[in-house]
Design a protein around this motif. Structure first.
Motif, PDB file in Angstrom:
ATOM      1  N   MET A  99      50.023 -10.963 -66.841  1.00  0.00           N
ATOM      2  CA  MET A  99      49.555 -12.200 -67.470  1.00  0.00           C
ATOM      3  C   MET A  99      48.968 -11.925 -68.856  1.00  0.00           C
ATOM      4  O   MET A  99      49.095 -12.747 -69.760  1.00  0.00           O
ATOM      5  CB  MET A  99      48.519 -12.904 -66.581  1.00  0.00           C
ATOM      6  N   GLU A 100      48.367 -10.762 -69.006  1.00  0.00           N
ATOM      7  CA  GLU A 100      47.783 -10.422 -70.309  1.00  0.00           C
ATOM      8  C   GLU A 100      48.870 -10.346 -71.389  1.00  0.00           C
ATOM      9  O   GLU A 100      48.701 -10.845 -72.502  1.00  0.00           O
ATOM     10  CB  GLU A 100      47.056  -9.076 -70.197  1.00  0.00           C
ATOM     11  N   ALA A 154      56.522  -9.767 -80.462  1.00  0.00           N
ATOM     12  CA  ALA A 154      57.682 -10.292 -79.729  1.00  0.00           C
ATOM     13  C   ALA A 154      57.251 -10.717 -78.326  1.00  0.00           C
ATOM     14  O   ALA A 154      57.579 -10.073 -77.337  1.00  0.00           O
ATOM     15  CB  ALA A 154      58.785  -9.237 -79.668  1.00  0.00           C
ATOM     16  N   PRO A 155      56.500 -11.827 -78.246  1.00  0.00           N
ATOM     17  CA  PRO A 155      55.963 -12.241 -76.937  1.00  0.00           C
ATOM     18  C   PRO A 155      57.058 -12.829 -76.042  1.00  0.00           C
ATOM     19  O   PRO A 155      57.823 -13.682 -76.481  1.00  0.00           O
ATOM     20  CB  PRO A 155      54.946 -13.324 -77.312  1.00  0.00           C
ATOM     21  N   PRO A 156      57.140 -12.388 -74.792  1.00  0.00           N
ATOM     22  CA  PRO A 156      58.139 -12.965 -73.881  1.00  0.00           C
ATOM     23  C   PRO A 156      57.737 -14.370 -73.442  1.00  0.00           C
ATOM     24  O   PRO A 156      56.554 -14.696 -73.374  1.00  0.00           O
ATOM     25  CB  PRO A 156      58.140 -12.002 -72.687  1.00  0.00           C
ATOM     26  N   GLY A 204      49.178  -4.448 -61.878  1.00  0.00           N
ATOM     27  CA  GLY A 204      48.938  -5.682 -61.143  1.00  0.00           C
ATOM     28  C   GLY A 204      49.267  -6.917 -61.970  1.00  0.00           C
ATOM     29  O   GLY A 204      49.700  -6.829 -63.114  1.00  0.00           O
ATOM     30  N   MET A 205      49.062  -8.075 -61.350  1.00  0.00           N
ATOM     31  CA  MET A 205      49.371  -9.340 -62.005  1.00  0.00           C
ATOM     32  C   MET A 205      48.586  -9.543 -63.297  1.00  0.00           C
ATOM     33  O   MET A 205      49.076 -10.159 -64.248  1.00  0.00           O
ATOM     34  CB  MET A 205      49.044 -10.490 -61.043  1.00  0.00           C
ATOM     35  N   ALA A 206      47.355  -9.027 -63.322  1.00  0.00           N
ATOM     36  CA  ALA A 206      46.513  -9.240 -64.509  1.00  0.00           C
ATOM     37  C   ALA A 206      47.179  -8.636 -65.749  1.00  0.00           C
ATOM     38  O   ALA A 206      47.158  -9.224 -66.840  1.00  0.00           O
ATOM     39  CB  ALA A 206      45.123  -8.633 -64.297  1.00  0.00           C
ATOM     40  N   ALA A 207      47.804  -7.461 -65.552  1.00  0.00           N
ATOM     41  CA  ALA A 207      48.461  -6.799 -66.686  1.00  0.00           C
ATOM     42  C   ALA A 207      49.636  -7.633 -67.180  1.00  0.00           C
ATOM     43  O   ALA A 207      49.882  -7.740 -68.387  1.00  0.00           O
ATOM     44  CB  ALA A 207      48.931  -5.404 -66.270  1.00  0.00           C
ATOM     45  N   LEU A 222      58.089   1.680 -63.191  1.00  0.00           N
ATOM     46  CA  LEU A 222      56.978   1.133 -62.422  1.00  0.00           C
ATOM     47  C   LEU A 222      57.145  -0.373 -62.355  1.00  0.00           C
ATOM     48  O   LEU A 222      57.396  -1.015 -63.379  1.00  0.00           O
ATOM     49  CB  LEU A 222      55.660   1.474 -63.130  1.00  0.00           C
ATOM     50  N   ASP A 223      57.052  -0.946 -61.149  1.00  0.00           N
ATOM     51  CA  ASP A 223      57.144  -2.395 -60.964  1.00  0.00           C
ATOM     52  C   ASP A 223      55.705  -2.907 -61.059  1.00  0.00           C
ATOM     53  O   ASP A 223      55.002  -3.076 -60.059  1.00  0.00           O
ATOM     54  CB  ASP A 223      57.765  -2.654 -59.582  1.00  0.00           C
ATOM     55  N   VAL A 224      55.273  -3.144 -62.298  1.00  0.00           N
ATOM     56  CA  VAL A 224      53.844  -3.203 -62.638  1.00  0.00           C
ATOM     57  C   VAL A 224      53.043  -4.190 -61.792  1.00  0.00           C
ATOM     58  O   VAL A 224      51.978  -3.848 -61.274  1.00  0.00           O
ATOM     59  CB  VAL A 224      53.669  -3.535 -64.137  1.00  0.00           C
ATOM     60  N   ALA A 225      53.555  -5.420 -61.644  1.00  0.00           N
ATOM     61  CA  ALA A 225      52.745  -6.446 -60.964  1.00  0.00           C
ATOM     62  C   ALA A 225      52.589  -6.170 -59.471  1.00  0.00           C
ATOM     63  O   ALA A 225      51.748  -6.772 -58.812  1.00  0.00           O
ATOM     64  CB  ALA A 225      53.349  -7.835 -61.197  1.00  0.00           C
ATOM     65  N   ARG A 226      53.414  -5.258 -58.925  1.00  0.00           N
ATOM     66  CA  ARG A 226      53.293  -4.910 -57.509  1.00  0.00           C
ATOM     67  C   ARG A 226      52.311  -3.765 -57.277  1.00  0.00           C
ATOM     68  O   ARG A 226      52.055  -3.399 -56.127  1.00  0.00           O
ATOM     69  CB  ARG A 226      54.675  -4.546 -56.934  1.00  0.00           C
ATOM     70  N   GLU A 227      51.821  -3.195 -58.334  1.00  0.00           N
ATOM     71  CA  GLU A 227      50.883  -2.069 -58.207  1.00  0.00           C
ATOM     72  C   GLU A 227      49.450  -2.589 -58.102  1.00  0.00           C
ATOM     73  O   GLU A 227      49.110  -3.612 -58.689  1.00  0.00           O
ATOM     74  CB  GLU A 227      51.003  -1.150 -59.435  1.00  0.00           C
ATOM     75  N   HIS A 228      48.636  -1.858 -57.360  1.00  0.00           N
ATOM     76  CA  HIS A 228      47.255  -2.287 -57.206  1.00  0.00           C
ATOM     77  C   HIS A 228      46.293  -1.241 -57.734  1.00  0.00           C
ATOM     78  O   HIS A 228      45.101  -1.295 -57.486  1.00  0.00           O
ATOM     79  CB  HIS A 228      46.935  -2.583 -55.741  1.00  0.00           C
TER      80      HIS A 228
END
Lengths: 242, 242
Positions: free
Chosen positions: A47-48, A57-59, A42-45, A30-36
């Protein structure tokens, strides 16, 4: 295994090297930030996770890949992980490190390509650094572009395994990355790239073979492939091309 | 195993991250380009490998490491290899990738540090790009320096293992790299670094602990440690510091 890819939703950028590998592998992702859709999308996921104060292990930045509970960041590191699992790299340790070494050189090249239009600050507009970009792009076209492509073509030539691939005798993520580099350079610097490609027909052949590889051909024809645009790493400013 | 390290003989540069790992491991190694002895030593030996038209895995640039017949290039890749062999990284796959991911972020930071004094072209003198360097360094100090050091300090804080290390509960090459970053930044940007370090005492503590680690303390006191100078990645141009 189901993967979640986290990357900026409107550009190819560094995420594209990962998308190409996932597509070539026929992986379920799943291309997460492109999902609505719903929660965790989405982007919120994205950024969280980036802002998390609790992850072990934060990126530092996208792209990153979620594989079960594991989160893996840095494009070449993600490809190291995927290459081993999906036969997109040699299976022996020396071959695996060699493919990774080439991907790290791809990553260095990508940074230099980006900096042709942003030599001063990523956070500022191109228009605020146009004069500096002109100088940097001039050096890039004169020296760095032929040096990197010349090197990659030499690697292809010196590969002792038959088949015309970058590494070993079958398709690897390094070939996918060469495809992406050539596509992007043609978009960003059509004149300079045409000139350099003429001297490195072996790289063009790899680009063509990747483009015709059935899972990649299907991907490129799909809506999942974002078009090149003026927000990504490869940008076409005619004044920077020669 | 006996190693041969190939790197520019008069600077710390990117080779220093490898030197620190070899020294911490107590490894048997030759710093080939710094030797003046016989055949297969000195700069000529390094250039011969770099220019080889027959190697199956030719490196793009120094540093590279020879381990038996294997030649491994790209600093983070060399550390991935050494970390697994000399207990300088976690031994499980997820931990090994995590340490490597951090080293890749160190490498990105190193490139940005280099570009503060060479934003236009590595091949030109600083004096030919002083105006651009002033702009880039201003952005670096305002945004990038605090962002990278803030990130590394957050990683240290969020490390669930006790001991105050970057990764897991013992010394890894990531700690060695943090040491080198802090040392270099203090040399290049003393004012800006003092300000940012005040907010990240945990990183200073890692720097201090690495400096006191017996094999590293011995190395730093030896002639093998090249002093910082105006040819390396970290250069002190007072006009770029704030």
């Amino acid at each position: 295994m189901h993967y979640e890819l986290y990357y900026w939703p409107t550009i190819q950028g560094r995420g594209e090297y990962v998308r190409l590998a996932l597509e070539a592998a026929g992986a379920d992702y799943l291309d997460v930030a492109r999902e609505h859709g719903g929660r965790g999308q989405g982007m919120a996921a994205m950024m969280e996770l980036l802002d998390s104060r609790s992850l072990a292990a934060p990126p530092f930045a996208p792209p990153f890949l979620k594989a079960g509970e594991q989160i893996i960041g840095q494009t070449p590191n993600i490809l190291l992980f995927l290459g081993a699992r999906h036969q997109l790299a040699p299976q022996d340790e020396a071959g695996r490190l060699w493919a990774h070494q080439l991907q790290l050189t791809v990553a260095d090249f990508v940074t230099e390509i980006h900096d042709t239009h942003h030599p001063i600050a990523s956070s500022r507009y191109y228009e605020d650094q146009k004069a500096e970009a002109a100088r940097r792009a001039e050096d890039f076209i004169a020296h760095r572009l032929p040096k990197f492509l010349g090197y990659f073509d030499r690697v292809r030539e010196q590969n002792p395994h038959p088949g015309g691939y970058m590494v070993g005798s079958q398709l690897s993520y390094v070939d996918l990355s060469i495809f992406q580099l050539i596509e992007g350079l043609r978009y960003a610097f059509p004149k300079a790239t045409a000139r350099v490609e003429k001297q490195h027909a072996g790289l063009t052949a790899i680009r063509d073979r990747v483009a015709e590889h059935p899972p990649i051909a299907r991907y490129l024809a799909s809506a999942r492939r974002i078009a090149f645009n003026q927000e990504g790493i490869f940008r076409h400013y005619p004044e920077l091309d020669r």
